[in-house]
Design an enzyme around this catalytic site. Structure first.
Site, short mmCIF file in Angstrom:
data_model
loop_
_atom_site.label_atom_id
_atom_site.label_comp_id
_atom_site.label_asym_id
_atom_site.label_seq_id
_atom_site.Cartn_x
_atom_site.Cartn_y
_atom_site.Cartn_z
N GLU B 70 -6.59 -3.06 -2.56
CA GLU B 70 -6.45 -4.46 -2.97
C GLU B 70 -7.36 -5.38 -2.18
OE1 GLU B 70 -3.95 -2.45 -2.62
OE2 GLU B 70 -3.04 -2.43 -4.61
N HIS B 133 9.06 -4.57 -5.43
CA HIS B 133 8.26 -4.85 -6.62
C HIS B 133 8.74 -6.07 -7.40
CE1 HIS B 133 6.92 -0.77 -5.79
NE2 HIS B 133 5.91 -0.96 -6.60
#
Lengths: 395, 334
Positions: B70, B133
């Protein structure tokens, strides 16, 4: 020991007929004394990196060990397939990353460490939860989000924990620095324990892993880094993600082994070698297990858009870990077909019972919604969805 | 002679996913410098299929699959990247770059170096994806000067805001919602145009009302409209404001509404502390609308806990329509 096998049934019927007709039949039943108690096997040599020698290639497997590995792998396999079923029935929801095909890794690793050692992995964790001491019942009930789940329904598929098993981690690669931290604690406490720290081929490109390699090597931490290379990081093959796919070499200054992850004996032997390395104070070591997952990345990935069905079939027919062990044991007279079938039946029953529990156990009570935010804190007030909703947290 | 019966301009139904896809497709076509990168965006067609078909159309150069890194947020000098995070939870791996490199650079360089980059992906809770999440990052990103932050609700929002974000010279965070991807909404004829954009920094009144103002962003705009429909049967007319942009927030629209209705309820999925509702409360107090309030502002938020997995617990961790209805009535002292 009646099995579902037709041949056995007709044989038994034949015997019955003979007996009832007064004939004296001497049945040649296989007693356990007939089996070989142990055999030596030649296993694949590991590729080594920064090591003068590697794990042994001639290994001994006892009958008892073989039966235990078989049962454990079969249990893991059946458990994952049942999870697949329950997911399709929408009884399991959210994310579900299945481990079938990779059983030899978890079982082989556990065979060479102790329960007093430590282990951490990412989200493909149901198998490890089992080998580390969780029961099938607790694991399945966690998947279905019930109060009997190993995390009381709060964690789900990716967040299962038990003693000396630190999950179950959702963020790719984040578990690796944590694993080194556990190893640091082991060294600090001088308890001769080590930490097995697992990650996948996808995670292997995360920067935090290289930071961890550096610190682990610098401080000689007793950590076994294990890259479970199942060839695909979600839908991206290793060739499309990594400048170097020699994952066992990417520790640069950390010695490495590349291991056949489909062979439980290879994994066991390599882990034995790695554990010795760590416990002798030499610092970290890196193992790459070449393995394969039959399912897609998760239950929302069919797993066939980035690889062929032929490839999956080929691995299943030529390298399945359970079949490999079974063939070895049968061809060396270490077990009988019936005996292994019996184990299959027992495993099936265990899974069915666990699934039954997992689907009937009630969901966690609402009173527990806010529990376990903080450790060691007397009752704490927690804001609900609006200012008048004052909830309670107890730890 | 008969008159022609002209029908109204044709509106079509489009899912949020398709609206986002259309926005990217149009902007990729319009400007050579625009490209998309992220995990599984190309050959897999996108983890949530938002970028479906784009790699086939634009190829390797414009649609790039990245490894799981990322932090590879690239300050591609002269280019205009769209950086997809599979979910904003993973953006935390790159958040240093988003804040310290993207948000602050134009300021630090006194205007020399601009950063026309878009960060997009699903934000907030989904269904059963558990604690790591499910976090909402609206407050975290909304906190930082130098960043623009948008949070679309329906398909028009999604298309218009994403196109504006891509054309914007500044770093823009686009907080999408996974549960909305598959939901179809009406797209007006205007919205179907290739030049359709929605200005960043302007809220929209989705429903007019006189009794009370409801302010929300993303999925909870829908919840507010549902609550408003129920409350209307009891004679309570809610004015529902769709924030659309978190930063810069359109406080004026909220103030104008509050000065009319005298009551305010904010609704968000994120945690209460230091959140969107908290900011709205502070801004209302600091401005002219404060004197028009007949009762304190009520915040409806997610429960102040990590997201649990079990369905019954998850359902009770987020605002439900009944929570909004309850809060409206309490605020109105009914």
């Amino acid at each position: 020991m009646y099995s579902n096998d037709r041949c056995t049934w007709s044989f038994i019927n034949l015997l019955h007929t003979c007996f009832s007709q007064g004939a004296a039949v001497i049945t040649s039943a296989r007693t356990y004394a007939d089996f070989t108690t142990q055999a030596t096997f030649e296993i694949k040599k590991c590729d080594v990196f920064k090591l003068d020698e590697g794990p042994a290639t001639q290994v001994v497997l006892t009958r008892d060990e073989g039966l235990q590995y078989y049962r454990t792998m079969q249990t893991m396999r059946r458990m994952e397939l049942k999870a697949d079923q329950l997911y399709k029935q929408k009884i399991i929801r959210g994310f579900c990353h299945l481990y079938d095909g990779q059983e030899a890794c978890a079982v082989g690793i556990e065979a060479s460490i102790n329960l007093s050692d430590h282990l951490i992995t990412a989200y493909r964790a149901h198998g490890y939860t089992y080998t580390r001491g969780g029961t099938v019942k607790e694991i399945m009930a966690e998947l279905t989000g019930r109060r009997g789940g190993i995390a009381k329904g709060k964690g789900g598929s990716m967040h299962m924990y038990c003693k000396h098993f630190y999950g179950g981690n959702g963020i790719v690669g984040a578990q690796v620095p944590l694993g080194a931290g556990v190893a640091l604690a082991c060294k600090y406490q001088g308890n001769n324990e080590l930490c097995v720290c697992l990650y996948g081929d996808g995670a292997a490109n995360q920067g935090q892993i290289f930071e961890t390699y550096n610190m682990a090597a610098l401080w000689k931490l007793p950590v076994i880094f294990i890259c479970e290379n199942n060839r695909y990081g979600m839908g991206t093959s290793v060739e499309r993600a990594a400048a170097s796919t020699d994952y066992f070499k990417r520790g640069e200054f950390i010695p490495g082994l590349r291991v056949d992850g489909m062979d439980v004996l290879c994994v066991r032997e390599a882990t034995r070698f790695a554990a010795d390395h760590c416990r002798s104070g030499k610092g970290p070591i890196l193992m790459e297990l070449q393995t394969y997952r039959y399912h897609g990345h998760s239950m929302s990935d069919p797993g066939v858009s980035y690889r062929t069905r032929e490839e999956i079939q080929e691995v299943r027919s030529k390298s399945d870990p359970i079949s490999m062990l079974k063939d070895r044991m049968l061809s060396n007279n270490m077990a009988s077909v019936e005996e292994l079938k019996e184990i299959d039946v027992e495993v099936r029953k265990e899974i069915e019972d666990a699934a039954q529990f997992a689907t009937t156990d009630p969901e966690p009570p609402l009173e527990e919604l806010c529990n376990h935010i903080f450790c060691d804190m007397p009752s704490l007030e927690v804001r609900g969805t609006n200012p008048w909703a004052k909830l309670k947290s107890v730890s | 002679m008969r008159d022609f019966h002209r029908s109204a301009p044709a509106a079509v139904q489009m899912t949020v996913r398709d609206a986002l896809n259309q926005a990217m497709d149009e902007e990729l076509e319009r400007d050579e410098r625009v490209f998309l990168l992220g995990e599984e965006v190309a050959q897999y067609d996108g983890a949530y299929k938002v970028s479906r078909g784009l790699w086939k159309k634009y190829g390797d150069k414009r649609i790039i699959d990245t490894p799981i890194s990322e932090i590879n947020v690239l300050l591609q000098a002269g280019l205009r990247p769209i950086c997809e995070f599979m979910t904003f939870n993973f953006s935390m791996q790159a958040i240093d770059q988003i804040i310290n490199s993207a948000a602050k650079t134009y300021y630090m360089s006194a205007g020399l170096q601009s950063v026309p980059i878009v960060f997009r992906g699903p934000n907030g809770a989904s269904a059963g994806v558990a604690a790591q999440h499910s976090q909402c990052f609206a407050a975290w990103y909304g906190h930082c000067p130098g960043l623009k932050v948008v949070s679309p609700w329906n398909s028009e929002d999604a298309k218009g805001l994403l196109k504006s974000a891509i054309r914007d010279e500044n770093p823009v965070v686009v907080l999408e919602n996974e549960l909305l991807y598959g939901v179809p909404f009406e797209m007006s004829e205007e919205a179907q145009s290739k030049d359709f954009t929605i200005p960043i920094g302007k809220a929209k009144i989705e429903r007019q009302g006189n009794s009370i103002t409801l302010v929300a962003h993303s999925r909870y705009v829908g919840h507010c409209l549902d609550a408003a429909a129920v409350l209307a049967k009891e004679g309570i007319e809610c004015e529902v404001i769709n924030l659309r942009t978190i930063r810069p927030m359109d406080v004026e629209s909220i103030e104008t509404s509050v000065m009319k209705t005298n009551h305010l309820v904010t609704v968000e999925g994120g945690w209460p502390q230091f959140g969107i509702g908290a900011e709205i409360c502070a801004r209302i107090m600091e401005g002219p609308a404060f004197n028009y309030l007949d009762s304190p502002v009520t915040r409806v938020t997610g429960v102040d806990i990590p997201m649990p997995y079990a369905k019954i617990l998850e359902d009770h961790s987020l605002p439900q329509v009944k929570d909004i209805i309850f809060s409206v009535k309490k605020t109105l002292n009914i």
